[in-house]
Design an enzyme around this catalytic site. Structure first.
Site, PDB file in Angstrom:
ATOM      1  N   HIS A   1      -7.812   1.448   2.017  1.00 35.40           N
ATOM      2  CA  HIS A   1      -7.640   1.075   3.427  1.00 35.40           C
ATOM      3  C   HIS A   1      -8.329   2.087   4.362  1.00 35.40           C
ATOM      4  O   HIS A   1      -7.707   2.674   5.262  1.00 35.40           O
ATOM      5  CB  HIS A   1      -6.146   0.951   3.776  1.00 35.40           C
ATOM      6  CG  HIS A   1      -5.896   0.094   4.970  1.00 35.40           C
ATOM      7  ND1 HIS A   1      -4.755  -0.670   5.124  1.00 35.40           N
ATOM      8  CD2 HIS A   1      -6.637  -0.145   6.095  1.00 35.40           C
ATOM      9  CE1 HIS A   1      -4.794  -1.321   6.269  1.00 35.40           C
ATOM     10  NE2 HIS A   1      -5.938  -1.011   6.884  1.00 35.40           N
TER      11      HIS A   1
ATOM     12  N   GLU B   1       0.860  -1.195   0.000  1.00 30.43           N
ATOM     13  CA  GLU B   1       0.000   0.000   0.000  1.00 30.43           C
ATOM     14  C   GLU B   1       0.892   1.240   0.000  1.00 30.43           C
ATOM     15  O   GLU B   1       1.949   1.231   0.648  1.00 30.43           O
ATOM     16  CB  GLU B   1      -0.902  -0.005   1.247  1.00 30.43           C
ATOM     17  CG  GLU B   1      -1.866  -1.191   1.261  1.00 30.43           C
ATOM     18  CD  GLU B   1      -2.769  -1.237   2.494  1.00 30.43           C
ATOM     19  OE1 GLU B   1      -2.692  -0.321   3.342  1.00 30.43           O
ATOM     20  OE2 GLU B   1      -3.557  -2.192   2.599  1.00 30.43           O
TER      21      GLU B   1
HETATM   22  N1  LIG Z   1      -9.550  -2.311   6.886  1.00 28.34           N
HETATM   23  C1  LIG Z   1      -9.295  -1.700   8.011  1.00 28.34           C
HETATM   24  O1  LIG Z   1      -9.210  -0.481   8.073  1.00 28.34           O
HETATM   25  C2  LIG Z   1      -9.144  -2.493   9.249  1.00 28.34           C
HETATM   26  C3  LIG Z   1      -8.673  -3.781   9.203  1.00 28.34           C
HETATM   27  N2  LIG Z   1      -8.544  -4.505  10.352  1.00 28.34           N
HETATM   28  C4  LIG Z   1      -8.045  -5.884  10.248  1.00 28.34           C
HETATM   29  O2  LIG Z   1      -9.080  -6.754  10.689  1.00 28.34           O
HETATM   30  C5  LIG Z   1      -8.501  -7.776  11.466  1.00 28.34           C
HETATM   31  C6  LIG Z   1      -9.532  -8.364  12.394  1.00 28.34           C
HETATM   32  O3  LIG Z   1      -9.882  -7.406  13.361  1.00 28.34           O
HETATM   33  P1  LIG Z   1     -10.681  -7.802  14.694  1.00 28.34           P
HETATM   34  O4  LIG Z   1     -11.986  -8.386  14.355  1.00 28.34           O
HETATM   35  O5  LIG Z   1     -10.667  -6.622  15.562  1.00 28.34           O
HETATM   36  O6  LIG Z   1      -9.727  -8.899  15.289  1.00 28.34           O
HETATM   37  P2  LIG Z   1     -10.057  -9.964  16.431  1.00 28.34           P
HETATM   38  O7  LIG Z   1      -8.744 -10.376  16.963  1.00 28.34           O
HETATM   39  O8  LIG Z   1     -11.084  -9.437  17.349  1.00 28.34           O
HETATM   40  O9  LIG Z   1     -10.701 -11.177  15.611  1.00 28.34           O
HETATM   41  C7  LIG Z   1      -9.960 -11.966  14.720  1.00 28.34           C
HETATM   42  C8  LIG Z   1     -10.600 -13.343  14.694  1.00 28.34           C
HETATM   43  O10 LIG Z   1      -9.935 -14.098  13.690  1.00 28.34           O
HETATM   44  C9  LIG Z   1      -9.772 -15.414  14.201  1.00 28.34           C
HETATM   45  N3  LIG Z   1      -8.689 -16.064  13.464  1.00 28.34           N
HETATM   46  C10 LIG Z   1      -7.357 -15.901  13.608  1.00 28.34           C
HETATM   47  N4  LIG Z   1      -6.693 -16.695  12.756  1.00 28.34           N
HETATM   48  C11 LIG Z   1      -7.625 -17.374  12.056  1.00 28.34           C
HETATM   49  C12 LIG Z   1      -7.564 -18.356  11.039  1.00 28.34           C
HETATM   50  N5  LIG Z   1      -6.389 -18.791  10.556  1.00 28.34           N
HETATM   51  N6  LIG Z   1      -8.724 -18.860  10.578  1.00 28.34           N
HETATM   52  C13 LIG Z   1      -9.926 -18.438  11.069  1.00 28.34           C
HETATM   53  N7  LIG Z   1     -10.041 -17.511  12.040  1.00 28.34           N
HETATM   54  C14 LIG Z   1      -8.903 -16.982  12.519  1.00 28.34           C
HETATM   55  C15 LIG Z   1      -9.476 -15.218  15.662  1.00 28.34           C
HETATM   56  O11 LIG Z   1      -9.695 -16.386  16.410  1.00 28.34           O
HETATM   57  C16 LIG Z   1     -10.441 -14.089  16.011  1.00 28.34           C
HETATM   58  O12 LIG Z   1     -11.678 -14.568  16.453  1.00 28.34           O
HETATM   59  C17 LIG Z   1      -7.334  -7.068  12.182  1.00 28.34           C
HETATM   60  O13 LIG Z   1      -6.342  -7.979  12.573  1.00 28.34           O
HETATM   61  C18 LIG Z   1      -6.843  -6.128  11.137  1.00 28.34           C
HETATM   62  O14 LIG Z   1      -5.825  -6.734  10.386  1.00 28.34           O
HETATM   63  C19 LIG Z   1      -8.896  -3.977  11.553  1.00 28.34           C
HETATM   64  C20 LIG Z   1      -9.378  -2.711  11.647  1.00 28.34           C
HETATM   65  C21 LIG Z   1      -9.489  -1.841  10.503  1.00 28.34           C
HETATM   66  O1  LIG Z   2      -6.647   3.211  10.049  1.00 31.40           O
HETATM   67  C1  LIG Z   2      -5.583   2.662   9.782  1.00 31.40           C
HETATM   68  O2  LIG Z   2      -4.592   3.259   9.421  1.00 31.40           O
HETATM   69  C2  LIG Z   2      -5.432   1.161   9.898  1.00 31.40           C
HETATM   70  C3  LIG Z   2      -6.701   0.482  10.190  1.00 31.40           C
HETATM   71  C4  LIG Z   2      -6.409  -0.948  10.361  1.00 31.40           C
HETATM   72  O3  LIG Z   2      -6.152  -1.644   9.429  1.00 31.40           O
HETATM   73  C5  LIG Z   2      -6.379  -1.513  11.711  1.00 31.40           C
HETATM   74  O4  LIG Z   2      -6.903  -0.885  12.642  1.00 31.40           O
HETATM   75  O5  LIG Z   2      -5.819  -2.604  11.866  1.00 31.40           O
END
Ligand SMILES: NC(=O)C1=CN([C@@H]2O[C@H](COP(=O)(O)OP(=O)(O)OC[C@H]3O[C@@H](n4cnc5c(N)ncnc54)[C@H](O)[C@@H]3O)[C@@H](O)[C@H]2O)C=CC1
Ligand SMILES: O=C(O)CCC(=O)C(=O)O
Length: 469
Positions: A347, A316
């Site tokens: 993103h 990115e």
């Molecule tokens: N697009 C964006 O702006 C954002 C992206 N994210 C991404 O979203 C991801 C998830 O966020 P949350 O829900 O807060 O995380 P979280 O930690 O609350 O949930 C992740 C879930 O994935 C499961 N998991 C882990 N490895 C796995 C696998 N191999 N197969 C199946 N399930 C698996 C875990 O057991 C957990 O329940 C973050 O790690 C981050 O990378 C988060 C916030 C913003």
């Molecule tokens: O807002 C951002 O810069 C990153 C968001 C995201 O991917 C995260 O919270 O993991």
């Protein structure tokens, strides 16, 4: 507290020993600027002693990637020096800047690798102003005694809402119709446009975001199934399925909400596309490495997949601007953008005013609590411990923060060093190879402080030490 008490307290601070020559000890006597604010601080908090062992004006914080104003204000209120940048920095510039700072705040674009962190001589803490922490070498940071904090759910709702918008937009081909009309083409069609009511949403990763999405999706009449490596209580009428394949076979929409780990790299590749229903849709707002994009392009060209929404990419751009999302960034870019029903966002899953403001408050708070008091509650790579704030009348009490290798016999050595004093409170915990001890010791005079510091500094297990008083 009367003015005599305040004077006494100020004197106690002013006799502080300057330990600034040690790279990890951010401990000098406080500046006049802090002294000037003391009466106001005392009146705000009558019972608790504010631990300021160092000149707060000497604390330097580097904030990258447009971290929210709430964080800048919080840090400035603490008296720290804030160096703010809107974008991420190229690695060479990052290395130059990180040499000098005590804390750094980043979002998802700044990669704090071993190569970068090994130059960070004064760094005590890292704040990820986001959920993901995959951009930081957490293990290496812990080994260097650097505590890492994030905001585990402040932007979860924002991501879930964006995914809901994308589910409907993909089903109705809204992206394509909008692009057509922007370029003058009226194309009123219903062919292969669907309602989402009654369709099945498959959520991979049922954590904070996945489960929030589940609730919103059910409210719109979608059936929800989910796959996760751990057994998680279903919300509403959602159902956990035992295998990824089962989810892929059944879902009309597949949405990814897993962290970036070795296991999730290319988790959705050619065999998984083959297992999906014909005409299914894919949404990825997790991490770019989770979907194998060349396989996605093939599946879309074969009309196996009817549409995709991507918010994250293997590479990115570091900052906003035209001409950055091109083939030199990811070799497949021009092929992907030429396909129908592809929604691409930069993103922005967590990019709402609400999320960014509360992330700014939460992470800046955690960093300040660690810098000022040593509390590691919420740290993602450290044992999580805390001691309650000291009372104002505990004038000759020193808080020892000792990060050490998790090997036998360390507590005995440390407690021998502290044994001439009264250990009022002590809390210690370990996580992997790193352990962390917090201890409040009373009846310590200024000469003792230097002595304690030097003795602890000479212990074999020491990773870093700070003394707060
Ligand atoms: N697009 C964006 O702006 C954002 C992206 N994210 C991404 O979203 C991801 C998830 O966020 P949350 O829900 O807060 O995380 P979280 O930690 O609350 O949930 C992740 C879930 O994935 C499961 N998991 C882990 N490895 C796995 C696998 N191999 N197969 C199946 N399930 C698996 C875990 O057991 C957990 O329940 C973050 O790690 C981050 O990378 C988060 C916030 C913003
Ligand atoms: O807002 C951002 O810069 C990153 C968001 C995201 O991917 C995260 O919270 O993991």
């Amino acid at each position: 507290m009367n003015s005599e008490d305040i004077n006494n307290l100020q004197n106690a601070f002013q006799y502080g020993v300057n330990l600034g020559s040690s790279p990890n000890a951010v401990s000098t006597s406080p500046t006049q600027s802090f002294m000037n604010t003391l009466p106001r601080r005392l009146s705000l908090s009558k019972q608790q002693k504010v631990l300021k062992p160092f000149s707060t004006g000497d604390i330097k914080i580097l904030l990258l990637e447009n971290v929210n104003q709430t964080a800048i204000s919080n840090f400035k209120e603490q008296g720290y020096q804030v160096d703010f940048h809107k974008g991420a920095l190229p690695e060479e510039e990052l290395i130059e800047k990180i040499k000098d700072v005590h804390a750094i705040g980043i979002r998802s674009k700044t990669h704090l690798t071993e190569n970068v962190l090994k130059h960070a001589k004064n760094l005590v803490t890292i704040g990820c102003f986001c959920i993901g922490t995959n951009q930081v070498d957490l293990e290496y940071a812990a080994k260097k005694g650097i505590a890492v904090f994030n905001s585990p759910f402040s932007n979860s709702r924002s991501v879930a809402e964006l995914v809901i918008a994308e589910i409907i937009s993909l089903a109705r081909q809204v992206g394509d119709r909008s692009i057509e009309l922007h370029t003058g083409t009226w194309n009123k069609v219903s062919n292969r446009c669907w309602e989402v009511r009654g369709k099945t949403l498959g959520i991979i990763g049922y954590g904070h975001i996945g489960s929030q999405l589940s609730v919103l999706a059910e409210a719109m009449g979608l059936h929800v199934i989910y796959y996760d490596i751990v057994t998680i209580m279903a919300l509403g009428t959602a159902k956990q399925v035992p295998t990824l394949d089962e989810l892929l076979n059944k879902a009309d929409f597949v949405s990814l909400h897993v962290p970036e780990t070795p296991e999730t790299k290319n988790m959705i590749s050619a065999p998984q596309f083959a297992a999906m229903k014909d005409g299914a849709y894919l949404i990825n707002a997790s991490r770019g490495t989770v979907v194998d994009i060349p396989s996605l392009i093939m599946a879309m060209k074969a009309k196996k997949i009817a549409g995709v929404a991507l918010d994250v990419y293997p590479s990115e751009p570091g900052k906003n601007g035209a001409g950055s999302f091109v083939d030199s960034l990811n070799s497949w870019t021009s092929e992907l953008v030429s396909l129908p029903n592809v929604i691409l966002t930069p993103h922005i899953g967590g990019s709402t005013e609400e999320a960014q403001s509360s992330i700014g408050i939460e992470v800046s708070h955690a960093l300040s609590k660690y810098i000022n008091e040593g509390s590691t509650i919420g740290a993602v790579n450290f044992p999580e411990i805390s001691l309650k704030a000291l009372d104002l009348d505990q004038e000759n009490t020193v808080r020892v923060l000792y990060i050490h290798k998790n090997i036998p016999g360390v507590l005995k050595t440390v407690n021998n060093i502290l044994s001439d004093h009264n250990i009022e409170k002590q809390y210690s915990d370990s996580r992997g190879e790193i352990a962390y001890l917090m201890a409040d010791i009373s009846a310590v005079n200024q000469a003792d402080i230097k002595d304690i510091y030097e003795q602890l500094n000479n212990t074999d297990a020491k990773v870093s030490i700070r003394l707060l008083y």
